[in-house]
Motif scaffolding. Structure first.
Motif, short mmCIF file in Angstrom:
data_model
loop_
_atom_site.label_atom_id
_atom_site.label_comp_id
_atom_site.label_asym_id
_atom_site.label_seq_id
_atom_site.Cartn_x
_atom_site.Cartn_y
_atom_site.Cartn_z
N LEU A 21 64.84 -1.77 0.29
CA LEU A 21 64.96 -1.86 -1.17
C LEU A 21 64.42 -3.20 -1.68
O LEU A 21 63.80 -3.26 -2.74
CB LEU A 21 66.41 -1.68 -1.60
N LEU A 22 64.63 -4.26 -0.91
CA LEU A 22 64.09 -5.56 -1.30
C LEU A 22 62.57 -5.59 -1.20
O LEU A 22 61.89 -6.16 -2.06
CB LEU A 22 64.71 -6.67 -0.45
N VAL A 23 62.02 -4.98 -0.15
CA VAL A 23 60.57 -4.90 -0.02
C VAL A 23 59.99 -4.07 -1.17
O VAL A 23 58.90 -4.36 -1.68
CB VAL A 23 60.16 -4.29 1.35
N GLY A 24 60.73 -3.08 -1.61
CA GLY A 24 60.28 -2.26 -2.74
C GLY A 24 60.09 -3.04 -4.02
O GLY A 24 59.34 -2.62 -4.90
N LEU A 25 60.74 -4.19 -4.11
CA LEU A 25 60.57 -5.04 -5.30
C LEU A 25 59.14 -5.55 -5.45
O LEU A 25 58.75 -5.99 -6.54
CB LEU A 25 61.54 -6.21 -5.26
N ILE A 26 58.35 -5.47 -4.39
CA ILE A 26 56.94 -5.85 -4.46
C ILE A 26 56.23 -5.03 -5.53
O ILE A 26 55.29 -5.52 -6.17
CB ILE A 26 56.26 -5.68 -3.09
N SER A 27 56.68 -3.82 -5.75
CA SER A 27 56.01 -2.96 -6.73
C SER A 27 56.04 -3.57 -8.13
O SER A 27 55.19 -3.25 -8.96
CB SER A 27 56.65 -1.57 -6.74
N PHE A 28 56.98 -4.43 -8.42
CA PHE A 28 57.02 -5.07 -9.74
C PHE A 28 55.88 -6.07 -9.92
O PHE A 28 55.51 -6.40 -11.04
CB PHE A 28 58.37 -5.76 -9.98
N ILE A 99 60.28 3.72 -12.33
CA ILE A 99 59.84 4.90 -11.58
C ILE A 99 59.05 4.48 -10.34
O ILE A 99 59.27 5.01 -9.24
CB ILE A 99 59.02 5.84 -12.49
N PHE A 100 58.15 3.54 -10.49
CA PHE A 100 57.37 3.06 -9.34
C PHE A 100 58.29 2.47 -8.27
O PHE A 100 58.12 2.73 -7.09
CB PHE A 100 56.33 2.01 -9.78
N TYR A 101 59.25 1.66 -8.69
CA TYR A 101 60.16 1.04 -7.71
C TYR A 101 60.96 2.11 -6.98
O TYR A 101 61.08 2.06 -5.75
CB TYR A 101 61.10 0.06 -8.41
N LEU A 102 61.52 3.06 -7.71
CA LEU A 102 62.33 4.10 -7.07
C LEU A 102 61.51 4.94 -6.11
O LEU A 102 61.96 5.25 -5.00
CB LEU A 102 63.00 4.97 -8.13
N LEU A 103 60.30 5.31 -6.50
CA LEU A 103 59.45 6.11 -5.62
C LEU A 103 58.97 5.31 -4.41
O LEU A 103 58.96 5.82 -3.29
CB LEU A 103 58.26 6.67 -6.41
N PHE A 104 58.57 4.07 -4.63
CA PHE A 104 58.09 3.22 -3.55
C PHE A 104 59.19 2.98 -2.53
O PHE A 104 58.98 3.11 -1.32
CB PHE A 104 57.59 1.90 -4.15
N SER A 105 60.39 2.67 -3.00
CA SER A 105 61.52 2.40 -2.10
C SER A 105 62.02 3.67 -1.42
O SER A 105 62.36 3.66 -0.25
CB SER A 105 62.66 1.74 -2.87
N GLY A 107 60.39 6.35 -0.62
CA GLY A 107 59.48 6.74 0.45
C GLY A 107 59.74 5.94 1.72
O GLY A 107 59.73 6.49 2.82
N GLY A 108 59.98 4.65 1.57
CA GLY A 108 60.29 3.81 2.73
C GLY A 108 61.60 4.19 3.39
O GLY A 108 61.71 4.27 4.61
N ILE A 109 62.61 4.46 2.58
CA ILE A 109 63.91 4.87 3.13
C ILE A 109 63.79 6.21 3.83
O ILE A 109 64.36 6.42 4.92
CB ILE A 109 64.98 4.90 2.02
N ALA A 110 63.03 7.13 3.24
CA ALA A 110 62.87 8.45 3.86
C ALA A 110 62.16 8.36 5.20
O ALA A 110 62.55 9.03 6.17
CB ALA A 110 62.11 9.37 2.91
#
Length: 166
Positions: A21-28, A99-105, A107-110
């Motif tokens: 989830l923290l890595v997903g913050l890169i999408s911002f 939306i980008f953050y939720l989708l990006f994160s 996918g990684g969790i999945a």
């Protein structure tokens, strides 16, 4: 919801999921100020309240006397999320980032969960698999560079595989 129980039974999963989830913050960092991303074959419409009715019909009444719009139907789910955000008076640039953050994160969790289930390995390999899935050049350039329904497929297919594998 058996899969949710499996995810949260192992205490070690929490740390890696939080890291993803923290890595997903890169999408911002992909966005500049209050601008949005738009591009690709299907235009991104900037007023969800006005454009949403065109996505639940194959007839587009907004152009001239009207024309067929058969490529709009697959975008109904995607555009309905933007429409809900616009009803809540959330600016378009903020809703796109969410939306980008939720989708990006997600996918990684999945992928993290899928690798743990298929390979039956430790969390570290699954974590690096998730990082690779999120940050590989193909996805960063082609998938995340063009906002559209491919984003939902790219982040959702690993979850579908995880749910179908017994």
């Amino acid at each position: 919801m058996k899969f949710l129980k499996n995810i949260f039974d192992e205490k070690k999963n929490y740390l890696y999921i939080i890291l993803i989830l923290l890595v997903g913050l890169i999408s911002f960092s992909w966005f500049k100020k209050d601008l949005i991303l738009s591009g690709g074959d299907f235009p991104f419409l900037f007023s969800p309240k006005v454009s949403f009715p065109t996505f639940y019909s194959v007839w587009n009444y907004l152009s001239s006397l009207g024309n067929t719009n058969i490529q709009a139907m697959p975008h109904l789910f995607h555009q309905s999320i933007y429409y809900i955000f616009s009803i809540l008076n959330i600016p378009l640039w903020i809703s796109q980032r969410i939306i980008f953050y939720l989708l990006f994160s997600s996918g990684g969790i999945a992928i993290f969960l899928l690798v743990k289930k298929v390979v039956k390995t430790d969390n570290l390999l699954a974590f690096f698999s998730a990082l690779f899935y999120m940050m590989n050049p193909f996805s960063l350039v082609l998938v995340w560079g063009i906002p559209g329904i491919i984003l939902f497929a790219y982040s959702g297919i690993p979850l579908l595989f995880y749910l179908f594998i017994d």
